[in-house]
Design a protein around this motif. Structure first.
Motif, mmCIF file in Angstrom:
data_model
loop_
_atom_site.group_PDB
_atom_site.id
_atom_site.type_symbol
_atom_site.label_atom_id
_atom_site.label_comp_id
_atom_site.label_asym_id
_atom_site.label_seq_id
_atom_site.Cartn_x
_atom_site.Cartn_y
_atom_site.Cartn_z
ATOM 1 N N VAL A 190 0.870 -1.245 0.287
ATOM 2 C CA VAL A 190 0.223 -0.214 0.139
ATOM 3 C C VAL A 190 1.010 1.580 0.384
ATOM 4 C CG1 VAL A 190 -1.596 1.518 1.088
ATOM 5 C CG2 VAL A 190 -1.417 -1.178 1.030
ATOM 6 N N SER A 191 -0.072 2.296 -1.006
ATOM 7 C CA SER A 191 1.373 3.404 -0.868
ATOM 8 C C SER A 191 0.963 4.599 -0.367
ATOM 9 C CB SER A 191 1.679 4.224 -2.955
ATOM 10 O OG SER A 191 2.096 5.264 -2.359
ATOM 11 N N GLN A 192 -0.705 4.900 -0.239
ATOM 12 C CA GLN A 192 -1.390 5.512 0.103
ATOM 13 C C GLN A 192 -2.919 5.100 0.451
ATOM 14 O OE1 GLN A 192 -1.853 9.710 -1.165
ATOM 15 N NE2 GLN A 192 0.337 9.280 -2.605
ATOM 16 N N GLU A 193 -3.829 5.387 1.476
ATOM 17 C CA GLU A 193 -4.591 5.253 2.328
ATOM 18 C C GLU A 193 -5.333 6.368 2.677
ATOM 19 O OE1 GLU A 193 -5.309 2.034 3.899
ATOM 20 O OE2 GLU A 193 -4.030 2.269 5.755
ATOM 21 N N GLY A 194 -6.901 6.393 1.841
ATOM 22 C CA GLY A 194 -7.958 7.742 2.575
ATOM 23 C C GLY A 194 -8.865 8.256 1.890
ATOM 24 N N THR A 195 -9.663 9.047 2.551
ATOM 25 C CA THR A 195 -11.070 9.460 0.782
ATOM 26 C C THR A 195 -11.097 10.992 0.700
ATOM 27 O OG1 THR A 195 -10.980 10.517 3.758
ATOM 28 C CG2 THR A 195 -11.955 8.233 3.401
ATOM 29 N N PHE A 196 -11.798 10.649 -0.299
ATOM 30 C CA PHE A 196 -12.069 12.360 -1.104
ATOM 31 C C PHE A 196 -13.890 12.749 -0.621
ATOM 32 C CE2 PHE A 196 -8.979 10.933 -3.827
ATOM 33 C CZ PHE A 196 -7.859 11.411 -3.679
ATOM 34 N N ASP A 197 -13.819 13.386 -0.725
ATOM 35 C CA ASP A 197 -15.346 14.019 -0.707
ATOM 36 C C ASP A 197 -15.813 14.003 -2.626
ATOM 37 O OD1 ASP A 197 -14.912 16.211 -2.606
ATOM 38 O OD2 ASP A 197 -14.857 17.213 -0.547
ATOM 39 N N LEU A 198 -17.047 14.033 -2.197
ATOM 40 C CA LEU A 198 -18.018 13.758 -3.728
ATOM 41 C C LEU A 198 -17.410 14.612 -4.348
ATOM 42 C CD1 LEU A 198 -21.079 12.489 -2.719
ATOM 43 C CD2 LEU A 198 -20.003 11.172 -3.399
ATOM 44 N N TRP A 232 -5.455 11.056 6.074
ATOM 45 C CA TRP A 232 -5.006 10.266 4.517
ATOM 46 C C TRP A 232 -3.846 9.651 5.407
ATOM 47 C CZ3 TRP A 232 -5.100 9.768 -0.242
ATOM 48 C CH2 TRP A 232 -5.753 9.662 -0.845
ATOM 49 N N ILE A 233 -3.458 8.205 4.879
ATOM 50 C CA ILE A 233 -1.946 8.032 5.137
ATOM 51 C C ILE A 233 -0.932 7.927 4.448
ATOM 52 C CG2 ILE A 233 -0.786 5.460 6.417
ATOM 53 C CD1 ILE A 233 -4.076 4.911 8.330
ATOM 54 N N SER A 234 0.168 7.676 4.681
ATOM 55 C CA SER A 234 0.910 6.969 3.568
ATOM 56 C C SER A 234 1.736 6.055 4.260
ATOM 57 C CB SER A 234 1.838 8.519 2.702
ATOM 58 O OG SER A 234 1.170 9.364 2.158
ATOM 59 N N TYR A 235 2.628 5.631 2.914
ATOM 60 C CA TYR A 235 3.694 4.057 3.308
ATOM 61 C C TYR A 235 4.692 3.971 2.576
ATOM 62 C CZ TYR A 235 -0.364 3.020 6.024
ATOM 63 O OH TYR A 235 -1.769 2.839 6.455
ATOM 64 N N ASN A 236 5.836 3.651 2.791
ATOM 65 C CA ASN A 236 7.026 3.879 1.959
ATOM 66 C C ASN A 236 7.068 2.469 1.119
ATOM 67 O OD1 ASN A 236 8.052 1.802 3.662
ATOM 68 N ND2 ASN A 236 9.434 3.252 4.411
ATOM 69 N N GLU A 237 7.672 1.774 0.302
ATOM 70 C CA GLU A 237 7.740 0.334 -1.075
ATOM 71 C C GLU A 237 7.596 -0.094 0.735
ATOM 72 O OE1 GLU A 237 10.143 1.006 -4.284
ATOM 73 O OE2 GLU A 237 8.537 2.167 -4.818
ATOM 74 N N ALA A 238 8.586 -0.050 1.525
ATOM 75 C CA ALA A 238 8.450 -1.668 2.791
ATOM 76 C C ALA A 238 7.895 -1.975 3.631
ATOM 77 C CB ALA A 238 9.743 -1.248 3.511
ATOM 78 N N GLY A 283 -4.994 20.577 11.146
ATOM 79 C CA GLY A 283 -4.585 20.126 12.688
ATOM 80 C C GLY A 283 -2.382 19.457 12.527
ATOM 81 N N LYS A 284 -2.820 18.265 13.445
ATOM 82 C CA LYS A 284 -1.567 18.632 12.741
ATOM 83 C C LYS A 284 -1.449 16.539 12.343
ATOM 84 C CE LYS A 284 -0.829 18.824 18.660
ATOM 85 N NZ LYS A 284 -1.025 18.496 19.590
ATOM 86 N N TRP A 285 -0.501 16.707 11.896
ATOM 87 C CA TRP A 285 0.278 15.516 10.807
ATOM 88 C C TRP A 285 1.875 15.531 11.050
ATOM 89 C CZ3 TRP A 285 -0.819 14.295 5.331
ATOM 90 C CH2 TRP A 285 -2.081 15.034 4.753
ATOM 91 N N PHE A 286 1.895 13.400 11.422
ATOM 92 C CA PHE A 286 3.069 13.154 11.638
ATOM 93 C C PHE A 286 3.705 12.765 10.362
ATOM 94 C CE2 PHE A 286 -0.340 13.265 14.782
ATOM 95 C CZ PHE A 286 0.494 13.550 15.953
ATOM 96 N N PHE A 287 4.986 12.965 10.356
ATOM 97 C CA PHE A 287 5.702 12.147 9.282
ATOM 98 C C PHE A 287 7.202 11.404 9.977
ATOM 99 C CE2 PHE A 287 3.930 16.146 8.364
ATOM 100 C CZ PHE A 287 3.681 16.518 6.729
ATOM 101 N N TRP A 288 7.210 10.322 9.092
ATOM 102 C CA TRP A 288 8.567 10.333 9.852
ATOM 103 C C TRP A 288 9.279 9.555 8.957
ATOM 104 C CZ3 TRP A 288 3.498 9.095 10.713
ATOM 105 C CH2 TRP A 288 2.618 8.938 12.110
#
Length: 119
Positions: free
Chosen positions: A45-53, A61-67, A83-88
């Motif tokens: 999984v690369s990203q998962e989240g939602t869009f409005d109509l 929204w969550i993003s993942y690396n190739e691992a 709001g607050k975002w977190f980056f690793w």
């Protein structure tokens, strides 16, 4: 001419680098949001989240690396980061506060903090 060629090479590399092999999208009738999952070429999984109509990013929204490791987590409201975002990255985490779709502050895991002022 040289700048035009460089720009075209950069755009091509960006498009190829961020191309998604596969995506999955479904409408959640309870929330009235379109839930999407994008995948890396290796199937992770690369990203998962939602869009409005209206097609704007909306919700978590969550993003993942190739691992498969989480690289970012945050919330959109009608297409704007909020709001607050977190980056690793490299074993460190940064907490970034967004206000009016702009960075208001940054705090990293080493207890260093900074405030960004928008002119």
């Amino acid at each position: 001419m040289k700048n035009t060629v460089l720009l075209l090479v950069f755009l091509f590399a960006t498009i190829v680098g961020y191309a998604q092999k596969e995506k999955k999208a479904t409408l959640n009738k309870d929330t009235n949001l379109i839930e999407v999952v994008y995948y890396h070429d290796n199937g992770e999984v690369s990203q998962e989240g939602t869009f409005d109509l209206a097609g704007k990013l909306h919700g978590e929204w969550i993003s993942y690396n190739e691992a498969g490791e989480k690289t970012s987590l945050g919330t959109y409201y009608k297409g704007q980061r909020t709001g607050k975002w977190f980056f690793w990255a490299d074993g460190n985490m940064k907490e970034v506060e967004f206000k009016d779709n702009a960075i208001a502050s940054v705090v990293d895991t080493k207890n260093k903090s900074g405030v960004v002022v928008k002119d």
